[in-house]
Design a protein around this motif. Structure first.
Motif, PDB file in Angstrom:
ATOM      1  N   VAL A  31       0.860  -1.180   0.000  1.00  0.00           N
ATOM      2  CA  VAL A  31       0.000   0.000   0.000  1.00  0.00           C
ATOM      3  C   VAL A  31       0.899   1.234   0.000  1.00  0.00           C
ATOM      4  CG1 VAL A  31      -0.203  -0.047   2.540  1.00  0.00           C
ATOM      5  CG2 VAL A  31      -1.882   1.235   1.200  1.00  0.00           C
ATOM      6  N   VAL A  32       0.489   2.272  -0.753  1.00  0.00           N
ATOM      7  CA  VAL A  32       1.191   3.553  -0.677  1.00  0.00           C
ATOM      8  C   VAL A  32       0.177   4.594  -0.225  1.00  0.00           C
ATOM      9  CG1 VAL A  32       0.783   4.157  -3.118  1.00  0.00           C
ATOM     10  CG2 VAL A  32       2.692   5.193  -1.889  1.00  0.00           C
ATOM     11  N   SER A  33       0.571   5.447   0.741  1.00  0.00           N
ATOM     12  CA  SER A  33      -0.337   6.486   1.234  1.00  0.00           C
ATOM     13  C   SER A  33       0.054   7.814   0.621  1.00  0.00           C
ATOM     14  CB  SER A  33      -0.272   6.566   2.767  1.00  0.00           C
ATOM     15  OG  SER A  33      -0.755   5.371   3.324  1.00  0.00           O
ATOM     16  N   ALA A  34      -0.880   8.462  -0.061  1.00  0.00           N
ATOM     17  CA  ALA A  34      -0.577   9.728  -0.732  1.00  0.00           C
ATOM     18  C   ALA A  34      -0.602  10.904   0.239  1.00  0.00           C
ATOM     19  CB  ALA A  34      -1.565   9.962  -1.872  1.00  0.00           C
ATOM     20  N   LEU A  35      -1.271  10.743   1.382  1.00  0.00           N
ATOM     21  CA  LEU A  35      -1.373  11.794   2.405  1.00  0.00           C
ATOM     22  C   LEU A  35      -1.747  13.161   1.840  1.00  0.00           C
ATOM     23  CD1 LEU A  35       1.470  11.127   5.015  1.00  0.00           C
ATOM     24  CD2 LEU A  35      -0.997  11.020   5.357  1.00  0.00           C
ATOM     25  N   PRO A  36      -2.904  13.271   1.204  1.00  0.00           N
ATOM     26  CA  PRO A  36      -3.288  14.571   0.648  1.00  0.00           C
ATOM     27  C   PRO A  36      -3.663  15.574   1.742  1.00  0.00           C
ATOM     28  CG  PRO A  36      -5.080  12.989   0.424  1.00  0.00           C
ATOM     29  CD  PRO A  36      -3.903  12.231   0.980  1.00  0.00           C
ATOM     30  N   GLY A  37      -3.365  16.834   1.453  1.00  0.00           N
ATOM     31  CA  GLY A  37      -3.880  17.910   2.297  1.00  0.00           C
ATOM     32  C   GLY A  37      -3.125  18.110   3.587  1.00  0.00           C
ATOM     33  N   ASN A  38      -3.718  18.928   4.426  1.00  0.00           N
ATOM     34  CA  ASN A  38      -3.036  19.419   5.612  1.00  0.00           C
ATOM     35  C   ASN A  38      -4.046  19.660   6.722  1.00  0.00           C
ATOM     36  OD1 ASN A  38      -1.527  20.725   7.471  1.00  0.00           O
ATOM     37  ND2 ASN A  38      -0.779  22.321   6.091  1.00  0.00           N
ATOM     38  N   PRO A  39      -4.125  18.764   7.725  1.00  0.00           N
ATOM     39  CA  PRO A  39      -5.149  18.913   8.762  1.00  0.00           C
ATOM     40  C   PRO A  39      -4.846  19.999   9.792  1.00  0.00           C
ATOM     41  CG  PRO A  39      -3.822  16.961   9.182  1.00  0.00           C
ATOM     42  CD  PRO A  39      -3.360  17.522   7.871  1.00  0.00           C
ATOM     43  N   GLY A  40      -3.608  20.508   9.852  1.00  0.00           N
ATOM     44  CA  GLY A  40      -3.308  21.542  10.852  1.00  0.00           C
ATOM     45  C   GLY A  40      -1.902  22.078  10.671  1.00  0.00           C
ATOM     46  N   PRO A  41      -1.587  23.211  11.331  1.00  0.00           N
ATOM     47  CA  PRO A  41      -0.299  23.890  11.122  1.00  0.00           C
ATOM     48  C   PRO A  41       0.912  23.055  11.551  1.00  0.00           C
ATOM     49  CG  PRO A  41      -1.571  24.930  12.898  1.00  0.00           C
ATOM     50  CD  PRO A  41      -2.479  23.943  12.245  1.00  0.00           C
ATOM     51  N   GLY A  42       0.752  22.109  12.469  1.00  0.00           N
ATOM     52  CA  GLY A  42       1.893  21.313  12.897  1.00  0.00           C
ATOM     53  C   GLY A  42       2.175  20.118  12.002  1.00  0.00           C
ATOM     54  N   VAL A  44       3.884  16.626   6.600  1.00  0.00           N
ATOM     55  CA  VAL A  44       4.180  15.559   5.630  1.00  0.00           C
ATOM     56  C   VAL A  44       3.076  15.368   4.595  1.00  0.00           C
ATOM     57  CG1 VAL A  44       5.730  14.339   7.193  1.00  0.00           C
ATOM     58  CG2 VAL A  44       3.303  13.780   7.216  1.00  0.00           C
ATOM     59  N   GLY A  45       2.104  16.296   4.536  1.00  0.00           N
ATOM     60  CA  GLY A  45       1.032  16.178   3.557  1.00  0.00           C
ATOM     61  C   GLY A  45       1.505  16.578   2.161  1.00  0.00           C
ATOM     62  N   GLN A  46       0.697  16.229   1.148  1.00  0.00           N
ATOM     63  CA  GLN A  46       1.063  16.546  -0.231  1.00  0.00           C
ATOM     64  C   GLN A  46      -0.053  17.307  -0.943  1.00  0.00           C
ATOM     65  OE1 GLN A  46       3.956  13.622  -2.110  1.00  0.00           O
ATOM     66  NE2 GLN A  46       2.236  12.284  -1.692  1.00  0.00           N
ATOM     67  N   LEU A  55      -2.042  18.398  -4.561  1.00  0.00           N
ATOM     68  CA  LEU A  55      -2.636  17.542  -5.582  1.00  0.00           C
ATOM     69  C   LEU A  55      -1.614  16.993  -6.598  1.00  0.00           C
ATOM     70  CD1 LEU A  55      -5.285  16.368  -6.625  1.00  0.00           C
ATOM     71  CD2 LEU A  55      -5.673  18.490  -7.885  1.00  0.00           C
ATOM     72  N   ASP A  56      -0.729  17.863  -7.114  1.00  0.00           N
ATOM     73  CA  ASP A  56       0.210  17.404  -8.135  1.00  0.00           C
ATOM     74  C   ASP A  56       1.192  16.368  -7.585  1.00  0.00           C
ATOM     75  OD1 ASP A  56      -1.116  19.128  -9.716  1.00  0.00           O
ATOM     76  OD2 ASP A  56       0.622  20.329 -10.331  1.00  0.00           O
ATOM     77  N   ALA A  57       1.572  16.524  -6.309  1.00  0.00           N
ATOM     78  CA  ALA A  57       2.481  15.555  -5.692  1.00  0.00           C
ATOM     79  C   ALA A  57       1.770  14.216  -5.479  1.00  0.00           C
ATOM     80  CB  ALA A  57       3.000  16.102  -4.364  1.00  0.00           C
ATOM     81  N   VAL A  58       0.473  14.277  -5.180  1.00  0.00           N
ATOM     82  CA  VAL A  58      -0.312  13.051  -5.049  1.00  0.00           C
ATOM     83  C   VAL A  58      -0.318  12.297  -6.383  1.00  0.00           C
ATOM     84  CG1 VAL A  58      -2.658  12.149  -4.736  1.00  0.00           C
ATOM     85  CG2 VAL A  58      -1.756  13.863  -3.143  1.00  0.00           C
ATOM     86  N   VAL A  59      -0.531  13.043  -7.474  1.00  0.00           N
ATOM     87  CA  VAL A  59      -0.524  12.425  -8.807  1.00  0.00           C
ATOM     88  C   VAL A  59       0.849  11.807  -9.085  1.00  0.00           C
ATOM     89  CG1 VAL A  59      -0.689  12.872 -11.288  1.00  0.00           C
ATOM     90  CG2 VAL A  59      -2.352  13.912  -9.714  1.00  0.00           C
TER      91      VAL A  59
END
Ligand SMILES: [Zn+2]
Length: 447
Positions: free
Chosen positions: A166-177, A180-182, A184-188
């Motif tokens: 499994v690979v986790s794309a970790l889209p978005g950013n849930p908070g300022p701390g 490691v989120g990505q 959209l283009d990095a997810v692709v």
């Protein structure tokens, strides 16, 4: 039949009933003294532990509603302090939360180690029912959130339970701390590198990822399965997603819908489109359908309130719990895959799904379907608010359109045709959301 050699799915109802019976006996022995919710329900009905002998006797227990669980979630957790039980039944392994609720307060759902082992079975069986093999590779498109949900994390557990990558794309950013989120283009780019055979996420975000891959000229020809959960997906939405996948080199991909429930940390899934949503773990989870008013059991084929009962949980335990949807059940052997379990036929609908706009009774699902079928729409949201001195309902449709498209007139007409009320359509660059589920129907009128 594609049940496969490795499957441990129970052979028939005789096996399932025997396992339920044995598991429930031990669970009820504990619940009668150590589970505040069950004690309350027994008292309400004037019953004692001795009145509940077989799984069928559970029908005598009053229904638990979502509102009751939300109000006092601790009452639904077994108090095993000092109980003579194996360690794995007493240790808390994790606590997940429901996604937002009308009160906005997420409800905790506690799993012991033995509950977690059962969640692994649920997740592996979900993959098997959906036709996943050990040659598959999963891309996890769920975002991380502030509260832990059974979405992101259970994809990792599903892969673990079937021993596949499994690979986790970790889209978005849930908070300022969170660093490691990505975007959209990095997810692709992650997908292009990992070459998954399965995309797993919510349909609204999947649509954005696949559309962006198309724009960037990235082909993802290995994709053969698309797992969607968390939001409803109409037939129109399914068709749109498939067309977009065909455009990036995956013309044979199949969309597989899950009827996800926090209360099973998984979902009921299809073995093939239109074959019903299969309960993946019938030994441990029972699904009933009852009359919405009297709560009397209904025969297969009649629409009613969907109830969930846990046979052997040791953390949060729910018996005769109304998940809040209406559906039609079948207990017949699945004609496609041959499994014996409960299946929900068709798409479950919210028990309270109708609403009034400017005095017209409307079904939001029809409005959503009317927009999901339009290829020029990448993302959208309906909003209803009350404005002006007279408190008129304001009905708005906010849309992120495909580059160069101007679908406002078409959309207004389609929605009017579907529900009889015309929305004011506005184009925007981006629709912001707080939850991992897209809120596509936002009613801000309050009570
Ligand atoms: Zn089947």
């Amino acid at each position: 039949m594609d049940t496969g050699k490795t499957s441990d799915f129970p052979a028939d109802w005789e096996v399932i009933t025997a396992e339920r019976h044995a598991a429930l006996r031990a669970t009820l022995d504990l619940a009668a003294t150590r589970h505040a919710l069950t004690r309350r329900k027994l008292a309400e009905a004037g019953l004692t532990r001795a009145d509940l002998v077989t799984p069928a006797d559970l029908a005598r227990l009053p229904v638990t509603t979502k509102a009751e669980l939300m109000e006092r979630p601790a009452d639904a957790v077994l108090d095993l302090d000092g109980a003579e039980l194996p360690e794995e039944q007493r240790v808390v392994w994790d606590t997940m939360y429901t996604t937002g609720s009308s009160s906005g307060r997420p409800t905790p759902f506690v799993s012991t180690t033995s509950d977690f082992w059962d969640i692994l079975v649920v997740q592996r069986r979900m993959l098997e029912i959906r036709g996943v093999t050990q040659g598959d590779r999963i891309a996890n498109l769920f975002p991380l959130t502030r509260h832990p949900h059974g979405a992101f994390i259970r994809v990792l557990h599903a892969a673990a339970a079937l021993h596949i990558p499994v690979v986790s794309a970790l889209p978005g950013n849930p908070g300022p701390g969170f660093t490691v989120g990505q975007e959209l283009d990095a997810v692709v780019a992650t997908l292009a590198r990992a070459r998954p055979t399965i995309l797993w996420g919510v349909p609204s975000y999947m649509r954005r990822v696949v559309a962006r891959a198309g724009e960037l000229g990235v082909a993802l020809p290995d994709i053969r399965l698309v797992f969607v959960t968390g939001e409803g997906l109409s037939e129109e939405g399914r068709g749109d997603l498939l067309a977009r996948l065909a455009a990036i080199g995956a013309p044979d991909a199949r969309v597989s819908i899950s009827y996800g429930m926090t209360e099973i940390q998984g979902g009921l899934v299809e073995c093939a489109a239109g074959q019903g949503l299969h309960n993946p773990h019938p030994e441990a989870i029972a699904i009933d359908v009852v009359d919405p008013i009297t709560h009397a059991p209904l025969p297969d084929g009649e629409e009613g309130l969907i109830l969930l009962s846990h046979m052997r949980r040791r953390g949060t335990l729910l018996l005769r719990y109304a998940v809040g949807d209406l559906g039609v059940r079948s207990t017949a052997r699945c004609p496609h895959c041959g499994r014996v379990t409960e299946r929900i036929l068709g798409t479950p609908r919210r028990a309270d799904d109708l609403t009034k706009i400017r005095g017209m009774l409307v079904n939001p699902a029809l409005a959503l379907a009317a927009v999901e079928g339009v290829a020029a729409v990448r993302d959208f949201r309906f909003e209803i608010s009350r404005s002006g001195a007279l408190g008129m309902d304001e009905f708005m449709l906010t849309v992120v359109a495909e580059p160069g498209a101007a679908p406002e007139g078409l959309l207004a007409q389609r929605v009017k045709d579907a529900i009889g009320v015309t929305p004011r359509v506005t184009l925007v660059e981006r629709i912001e959301g707080e939850s991992w589920k897209a809120k596509r129907w936002l009613d801000q009128r309050g009570g």
